[in-house]
Structures are given as structure tokens and as C-alpha cells.
Write an enzyme that holds these catalytic residues in place. Sequence first.
Site, PDB file in Angstrom:
ATOM      1  N   TRP A 149      30.501  83.985  83.825  1.00  0.00           N
ATOM      2  CA  TRP A 149      29.773  85.106  84.448  1.00  0.00           C
ATOM      3  C   TRP A 149      30.672  85.983  85.329  1.00  0.00           C
ATOM      4  O   TRP A 149      30.276  87.073  85.704  1.00  0.00           O
ATOM      5  CB  TRP A 149      28.629  84.585  85.317  1.00  0.00           C
ATOM      6  N   ASN A 150      31.881  85.506  85.656  1.00  0.00           N
ATOM      7  CA  ASN A 150      32.576  86.248  86.721  1.00  0.00           C
ATOM      8  C   ASN A 150      33.253  87.530  86.254  1.00  0.00           C
ATOM      9  O   ASN A 150      33.471  88.446  87.034  1.00  0.00           O
ATOM     10  CB  ASN A 150      33.550  85.327  87.447  1.00  0.00           C
ATOM     11  N   LYS A 173      28.555  83.373  72.810  1.00  0.00           N
ATOM     12  CA  LYS A 173      27.507  83.004  73.761  1.00  0.00           C
ATOM     13  C   LYS A 173      27.991  83.369  75.159  1.00  0.00           C
ATOM     14  O   LYS A 173      28.871  82.725  75.711  1.00  0.00           O
ATOM     15  CB  LYS A 173      27.198  81.510  73.726  1.00  0.00           C
ATOM     16  N   PRO A 174      27.452  84.429  75.776  1.00  0.00           N
ATOM     17  CA  PRO A 174      27.878  84.819  77.121  1.00  0.00           C
ATOM     18  C   PRO A 174      27.195  83.928  78.156  1.00  0.00           C
ATOM     19  O   PRO A 174      26.276  83.169  77.826  1.00  0.00           O
ATOM     20  CB  PRO A 174      27.387  86.261  77.232  1.00  0.00           C
ATOM     21  N   ALA A 175      27.633  84.023  79.425  1.00  0.00           N
ATOM     22  CA  ALA A 175      26.997  83.251  80.490  1.00  0.00           C
ATOM     23  C   ALA A 175      25.553  83.713  80.666  1.00  0.00           C
ATOM     24  O   ALA A 175      25.247  84.908  80.533  1.00  0.00           O
ATOM     25  CB  ALA A 175      27.761  83.434  81.796  1.00  0.00           C
ATOM     26  N   SER A 176      24.660  82.784  80.980  1.00  0.00           N
ATOM     27  CA  SER A 176      23.235  83.138  81.094  1.00  0.00           C
ATOM     28  C   SER A 176      22.988  84.048  82.304  1.00  0.00           C
ATOM     29  O   SER A 176      21.996  84.768  82.346  1.00  0.00           O
ATOM     30  CB  SER A 176      22.386  81.872  81.225  1.00  0.00           C
ATOM     31  N   GLY A 226      35.842  79.089  81.344  1.00  0.00           N
ATOM     32  CA  GLY A 226      34.845  78.570  82.271  1.00  0.00           C
ATOM     33  C   GLY A 226      35.409  77.395  83.031  1.00  0.00           C
ATOM     34  O   GLY A 226      36.632  77.261  83.179  1.00  0.00           O
ATOM     35  N   SER A 227      34.539  76.520  83.487  1.00  0.00           N
ATOM     36  CA  SER A 227      34.986  75.413  84.336  1.00  0.00           C
ATOM     37  C   SER A 227      35.719  74.349  83.531  1.00  0.00           C
ATOM     38  O   SER A 227      35.472  74.176  82.325  1.00  0.00           O
ATOM     39  CB  SER A 227      33.761  74.762  85.005  1.00  0.00           C
ATOM     40  N   GLU A 248      40.441  78.403  78.748  1.00  0.00           N
ATOM     41  CA  GLU A 248      40.881  79.015  80.005  1.00  0.00           C
ATOM     42  C   GLU A 248      39.967  78.456  81.086  1.00  0.00           C
ATOM     43  O   GLU A 248      38.809  78.832  81.172  1.00  0.00           O
ATOM     44  CB  GLU A 248      40.748  80.542  79.922  1.00  0.00           C
ATOM     45  N   LEU A 249      40.470  77.510  81.879  1.00  0.00           N
ATOM     46  CA  LEU A 249      39.590  76.723  82.746  1.00  0.00           C
ATOM     47  C   LEU A 249      39.802  77.049  84.226  1.00  0.00           C
ATOM     48  O   LEU A 249      40.244  78.134  84.569  1.00  0.00           O
ATOM     49  CB  LEU A 249      39.820  75.248  82.446  1.00  0.00           C
ATOM     50  N   CYS A 282      39.251  82.544  88.670  1.00  0.00           N
ATOM     51  CA  CYS A 282      39.969  81.280  88.495  1.00  0.00           C
ATOM     52  C   CYS A 282      41.416  81.399  88.978  1.00  0.00           C
ATOM     53  O   CYS A 282      42.097  80.397  89.125  1.00  0.00           O
ATOM     54  CB  CYS A 282      39.964  80.888  87.038  1.00  0.00           C
ATOM     55  N   GLU A 384      38.394  73.539  93.952  1.00  0.00           N
ATOM     56  CA  GLU A 384      38.362  74.984  93.711  1.00  0.00           C
ATOM     57  C   GLU A 384      37.263  75.586  94.586  1.00  0.00           C
ATOM     58  O   GLU A 384      36.173  75.040  94.685  1.00  0.00           O
ATOM     59  CB  GLU A 384      38.044  75.228  92.241  1.00  0.00           C
TER      60      GLU A 384
HETATM   61  N1  LIG Z   1      40.590  80.170  83.454  1.00  0.00           N
HETATM   62  C1  LIG Z   1      39.844  81.254  83.475  1.00  0.00           C
HETATM   63  O1  LIG Z   1      40.217  82.326  82.971  1.00  0.00           O
HETATM   64  C2  LIG Z   1      38.484  81.192  84.091  1.00  0.00           C
HETATM   65  C3  LIG Z   1      37.941  80.024  84.609  1.00  0.00           C
HETATM   66  N2  LIG Z   1      36.672  80.041  85.151  1.00  0.00           N
HETATM   67  C4  LIG Z   1      36.125  78.823  85.761  1.00  0.00           C
HETATM   68  O2  LIG Z   1      34.712  78.700  85.429  1.00  0.00           O
HETATM   69  C5  LIG Z   1      33.975  78.287  86.584  1.00  0.00           C
HETATM   70  C6  LIG Z   1      32.937  79.305  86.952  1.00  0.00           C
HETATM   71  O3  LIG Z   1      32.408  79.933  85.836  1.00  0.00           O
HETATM   72  P1  LIG Z   1      31.064  79.386  85.186  1.00  0.00           P
HETATM   73  O4  LIG Z   1      30.560  80.402  84.245  1.00  0.00           O
HETATM   74  O5  LIG Z   1      30.132  78.890  86.242  1.00  0.00           O
HETATM   75  O6  LIG Z   1      31.602  78.139  84.375  1.00  0.00           O
HETATM   76  P2  LIG Z   1      30.785  77.194  83.435  1.00  0.00           P
HETATM   77  O7  LIG Z   1      31.814  76.332  82.860  1.00  0.00           O
HETATM   78  O8  LIG Z   1      29.597  76.558  84.078  1.00  0.00           O
HETATM   79  O9  LIG Z   1      30.175  78.155  82.294  1.00  0.00           O
HETATM   80  C7  LIG Z   1      31.036  78.864  81.453  1.00  0.00           C
HETATM   81  C8  LIG Z   1      30.294  79.148  80.139  1.00  0.00           C
HETATM   82  O10 LIG Z   1      30.023  77.917  79.501  1.00  0.00           O
HETATM   83  C9  LIG Z   1      28.636  77.800  79.206  1.00  0.00           C
HETATM   84  N3  LIG Z   1      28.279  76.401  79.206  1.00  0.00           N
HETATM   85  C10 LIG Z   1      27.980  75.612  80.262  1.00  0.00           C
HETATM   86  N4  LIG Z   1      27.723  74.346  79.841  1.00  0.00           N
HETATM   87  C11 LIG Z   1      27.862  74.352  78.478  1.00  0.00           C
HETATM   88  C12 LIG Z   1      27.720  73.377  77.442  1.00  0.00           C
HETATM   89  N5  LIG Z   1      27.388  72.112  77.717  1.00  0.00           N
HETATM   90  N6  LIG Z   1      27.927  73.751  76.160  1.00  0.00           N
HETATM   91  C13 LIG Z   1      28.263  75.033  75.857  1.00  0.00           C
HETATM   92  N7  LIG Z   1      28.412  76.009  76.789  1.00  0.00           N
HETATM   93  C14 LIG Z   1      28.209  75.660  78.085  1.00  0.00           C
HETATM   94  C15 LIG Z   1      27.975  78.629  80.271  1.00  0.00           C
HETATM   95  O11 LIG Z   1      26.681  79.023  79.857  1.00  0.00           O
HETATM   96  C16 LIG Z   1      28.936  79.820  80.339  1.00  0.00           C
HETATM   97  O12 LIG Z   1      28.667  80.690  79.263  1.00  0.00           O
HETATM   98  C17 LIG Z   1      34.996  78.079  87.662  1.00  0.00           C
HETATM   99  O13 LIG Z   1      35.397  76.734  87.636  1.00  0.00           O
HETATM  100  C18 LIG Z   1      36.166  78.952  87.244  1.00  0.00           C
HETATM  101  O14 LIG Z   1      37.380  78.500  87.749  1.00  0.00           O
HETATM  102  C19 LIG Z   1      35.886  81.138  85.164  1.00  0.00           C
HETATM  103  C20 LIG Z   1      36.414  82.304  84.649  1.00  0.00           C
HETATM  104  C21 LIG Z   1      37.743  82.432  84.119  1.00  0.00           C
HETATM  105  O1  LIG Z   2      37.757  84.742  85.210  1.00  0.00           O
HETATM  106  C1  LIG Z   2      38.840  84.918  85.689  1.00  0.00           C
HETATM  107  O2  LIG Z   2      39.176  84.457  86.744  1.00  0.00           O
HETATM  108  C2  LIG Z   2      39.761  85.802  84.950  1.00  0.00           C
HETATM  109  O3  LIG Z   2      40.367  85.124  83.893  1.00  0.00           O
HETATM  110  C3  LIG Z   2      40.785  86.341  85.890  1.00  0.00           C
HETATM  111  S1  LIG Z   2      41.365  87.849  85.307  1.00  0.00           S
HETATM  112  O4  LIG Z   2      42.001  87.618  83.995  1.00  0.00           O
HETATM  113  O5  LIG Z   2      40.189  88.713  85.176  1.00  0.00           O
HETATM  114  O6  LIG Z   2      42.311  88.279  86.318  1.00  0.00           O
END
Ligand SMILES: NC(=O)C1=CN([C@@H]2O[C@H](COP(=O)(O)OP(=O)(O)OC[C@H]3O[C@@H](n4cnc5c(N)ncnc54)[C@H](O)[C@@H]3O)[C@@H](O)[C@H]2O)C=CC1
Ligand SMILES: O=C(O)[C@H](O)CS(=O)(=O)O
Length: 480
Positions: A149-150, A173-176, A226-227, A248-249, A282, A384
Site C-alpha cells: 500500500w505504501n 493483486k494490489p494491497a486492499s 511487501g513484508s 522486495e521485502l 522499506c 522495522e
Molecule cells: N522492499 C520493498 O520494496 C518494500 C517492502 N515493504 C514492506 O512491506 C511492509 C508494509 O507493507 P504491507 O503492504 O503492509 O505488507 P504486507 O506484506 O502485509 O502486504 C503486501 C501485499 O501482500 C498481500 N498479502 C498479505 N498477505 C498475503 C498472503 N497470505 N497471500 C498473498 N498476498 C498477501 C497484501 O494484501 C499486499 O497486497 C513493510 O514491512 C515494508 O518494509 C513495503 C513496500 C516496499
Molecule cells: O515501498 C518502498 O519502500 C519502495 O520500494 C521504496 S521506493 O522504491 O519507492 O523508493
Amino acid sequence: METYKIYIDGTWVTADEGSNLEVHNPATGELIANVPNGGEKETKEAIEAAHQAFTEWSAVPANIRSGYLRRVYQLMMERQNEIARVMTLEQGKPLKEAIGEVHYAAGFLDWYAEEAKRIYGETIPAWSPNKRLMVLKQPVGVVAAITPWNFPAAMITRKIAPALAAGCTVVLKPASQTPLTAIKLFEIFEEAGIPKGVVNLVTGSAQKIGKALMEDTRVRKLTFTGSTEVGKKLMEQSAQTVKKVSLELGGHAPLIVFEDADLDKAVEGALASKLRNCGQTCISSNRFYVHHKIKEVFIEKLKEKLKDFKVGNGMEEGVEVGPLIDGKSFERIKAQINDAVAKGAKIEFGGKAEHNGITQQGGYFIVPTLLSNVTGEMLVTKEETFGPVIPVITFETDEEVIKMANDTNYGLAAYFFTESLSRSMRVAEKLEFGIIGINDGKTSTPQAPFGGYKESGIGREGGHYGLEEFLEVKYISMEI
Ligand SMILES: NC(=O)C1=CN([C@@H]2O[C@H](COP(=O)(O)OP(=O)(O)OC[C@H]3O[C@@H](n4cnc5c(N)ncnc54)[C@H](O)[C@@H]3O)[C@@H](O)[C@H]2O)C=CC1
Ligand SMILES: O=C(O)[C@H](O)CS(=O)(=O)O
């Protein structure tokens, strides 16, 4: 209240069960829209559409595919205000930042419109005179994309642009919390004339949609942002059909200010990497390591700047720090601040966490909070944060701070500030992170590889590296 539809095989449809998911404004908690609560049935229809479309789409000449991406780029830039407004309403980031994200997101279309035309193979000198060896690059097939979602636009285009450039088809599938931005992008994909079935959008139950995607042998690739927790779960599920994965976590970035740093540059970089998207990225710096000799002056300079940041509804003029995405984030960050103070940290600035009490779906604001006297026993140095908290830890030697910076299971981004060239190379090489900012707190750009070490993920997005994630390497040996 508008009820939107999802996009499967070139058609806007509702969910079979007829139920919907609510979308709320995180600044006010108010209900702003409904989207289909899709599940296994819709996901299987989307996979079938992508599977049927793959043969034709992967055979479209690269320059034609490039033209489609270019058209999407143009439409995104024409519609930037409309997309940004929807993003701020559903995600909360200030409008100015939302515009910035639309430009960043469109940048991936611009970059991969060109990369599509440069998917080169190679010939290899054979050891036998009557053999000819060559390598082709071919699209991996149907891609499952799951996004957070971010960054509701950039995380989608950072996946879909290279996937289409490579000749793949996609089910997203985007974030809800942020489906409306995704719907805007799919309206643009449709208007750009991308053939039916090439891109498909399903909203609804993450678990049901995820399970259907991971179990299906026609899905050959998972790209997830995501996470770390969810990434591990999806990696396990994708193992059953040996899918290629890009993950990308999470992150827990250190930001180091050495004794010889230009402190104004360091303060600017620290705030840029911390307060973007209210710290909900992240790659946000989570741990601020400051040399003990300059700690006081650094803290005073930070406090001076923090006074200028206006916290509030992202739709309001001048707001630079919006709301947190939800109550869960709000409670986690409040707990981290309270834990730090209970263990001896001092609140140098901020610390005020307020909820306007409208609903549990929104109105959660935290004033950027600067903490000093922070130690390694506190949650803020281990977990985090994903919010506007600046914990300052002091250090004395380079070896000591590199050890502390690397002492995490994450390895996404790290930043440091120094005016020494030799220290820059020495420290950059020793930090165990995939992205290093040297005197720079704003590293993300479409042409560079984004991704992490350790539990921050697998693979890279952006640049030519991001294209390889959607390609298979085929080796051909021919006897002549
Ligand atoms: N490395 C990166 O580029 C990024 C990492 N993040 C990390 O994600 C977290 C925050 O973002 P959130 O959206 O809350 O993360 P999240 O991991 O809860 O959700 C991410 C996506 O996964 C989906 N999802 C959740 N559980 C699932 C399952 N069991 N099966 C399939 N899909 C599922 C969610 O609906 C959403 O679309 C933080 O930990 C952040 O660090 C977020 C954005 C970028
Ligand atoms: O969700 C994130 O944190 C992004 O991957 C960071 S960025 O690529 O938008 O800087």
C-alpha cells in the site's frame, strides 16, 4: 458511494460473490469507495486470460510492445493530477509527494519502453568446428504480481512495465488499502490499447487470491513487494510449482553520520530518507548512528528543521507529513516510542501521537519524533519502524558502527555521510545492504537496481537488472 470493478480479460467485472471491500481515507477514516471482494474464481479466470494471451503477446515484436509502454507513460503523465488525488485519498501521502510518485512510477514505463527493444541474446564460440552455440532470452510466461500500500502506483509499474517489455502477461493483486490507484492504472492500460488478457487486476481476499496464484502451474513467476513475513509465506507456496520469484521485502536502514560529515548535507539526507511517505517506506532510515563528538550539534540542527514539518491531511496545502496507514501501524510505532523512553531514551522533539477518534480506519497522526540516548536494547533499534521516528545512537570508531549497522537480518538500504573518499569506499564495501546512499538520502530511480541482501529479498527491480527477472535463458547447440 462509488463501487468499482476489477479487470479480467479486457472486461470490467464485479466479484462473483457480489460482496465488496471498503476503501477508507487514512487521514479521516471516512469510507471513500468499494471494490470487488474477489477470490479463487476471479483469480482463476484472470490466470486463464493471461495464459491465453501469452502466446500472442510474447510474439508481438519488441518495438510494438515498446509503443504500448510509451503510450501508457504518456497517459500517466497527462493524468498525473487525477492519479495523485486518488492516491492521496486512499494512502494519505501529501499531494505533492503523490505527484512525485506518479512521475517515479511513469519513469518505469519510460525506461522499459526502451529496454524492450534491447533484449539481446548471444553466440558462443564452440569447441567443435561443426557446432554453433547460441543463447536466446525468452519471456518467462504468466506473472503473478502482489504489491503493497505504501507506493500504490510505483510498486505496480516497477513490476508490470518490465514484465510487458519482456513479453510476459500479468495478474495483479494490489494491497486492499490502496486498490483505487491500481484501477486508475488499469483504465490507462485499457486506453493505451494493451490487448485483452495481457494485464488483469483482481482485488479481494489476499489469502484466497494468493493461494490460487501460487498453486497454479500456469503461473511461472511471482513478483512480490511487501513484508518479509508475507514474502516468506509466498516463497514457500511458490516452491510447490518451482516458480521464479522476485521478493522486495522489509528493511531496517542504518544512517551513519561520521565526524567529518557536512552536517547540513547529513540533516537534509536524514530527513529526506526518513520523512518521505511519513517514514512508511522499506528504505527509510530506521537507525541514526552519529559520531559522539558531533551528536549535540546534529540533534540541534535536526530539531531546527523538524519544526518546519506540517503534519496533517495530505490534501491540505503545505502538509509534508501525512497520516499513518492504519491503527495497527499507529499502535506499533507508539509502542516503540514508549519502549525506548521506558528504557532511557530522551524525546528531543515530537512524541505526540494523536488520533482524531473518528473511526478505527483512519485519523492516525504521529509528529516526527527525535529520540536521543538510544541503545541496542530498545525495539526501535531491532524492529522495522515504518513511521516518523528518528532514534539517535552514538558511536566512536568506524569498525564499531559498521558492526552495529550490519547487526540485522535485513539488508535493503544503508546511508552514510562523510567527506572522505577513502572512507566512502571502505564503508560502502563493508555494509551488507543492496542499496547504499553516500551523502545521499534519496537513492530510488527507475534506471538503477533496487533490492536487498539477506531477509530483505531476492532479485532486483529497475534498470536492466529488472528486465532479467522476467526472462528465461535458452541455450541452443546446433550441429552443422
Ligand atoms: N522492499 C520493498 O520494496 C518494500 C517492502 N515493504 C514492506 O512491506 C511492509 C508494509 O507493507 P504491507 O503492504 O503492509 O505488507 P504486507 O506484506 O502485509 O502486504 C503486501 C501485499 O501482500 C498481500 N498479502 C498479505 N498477505 C498475503 C498472503 N497470505 N497471500 C498473498 N498476498 C498477501 C497484501 O494484501 C499486499 O497486497 C513493510 O514491512 C515494508 O518494509 C513495503 C513496500 C516496499
Ligand atoms: O515501498 C518502498 O519502500 C519502495 O520500494 C521504496 S521506493 O522504491 O519507492 O523508493
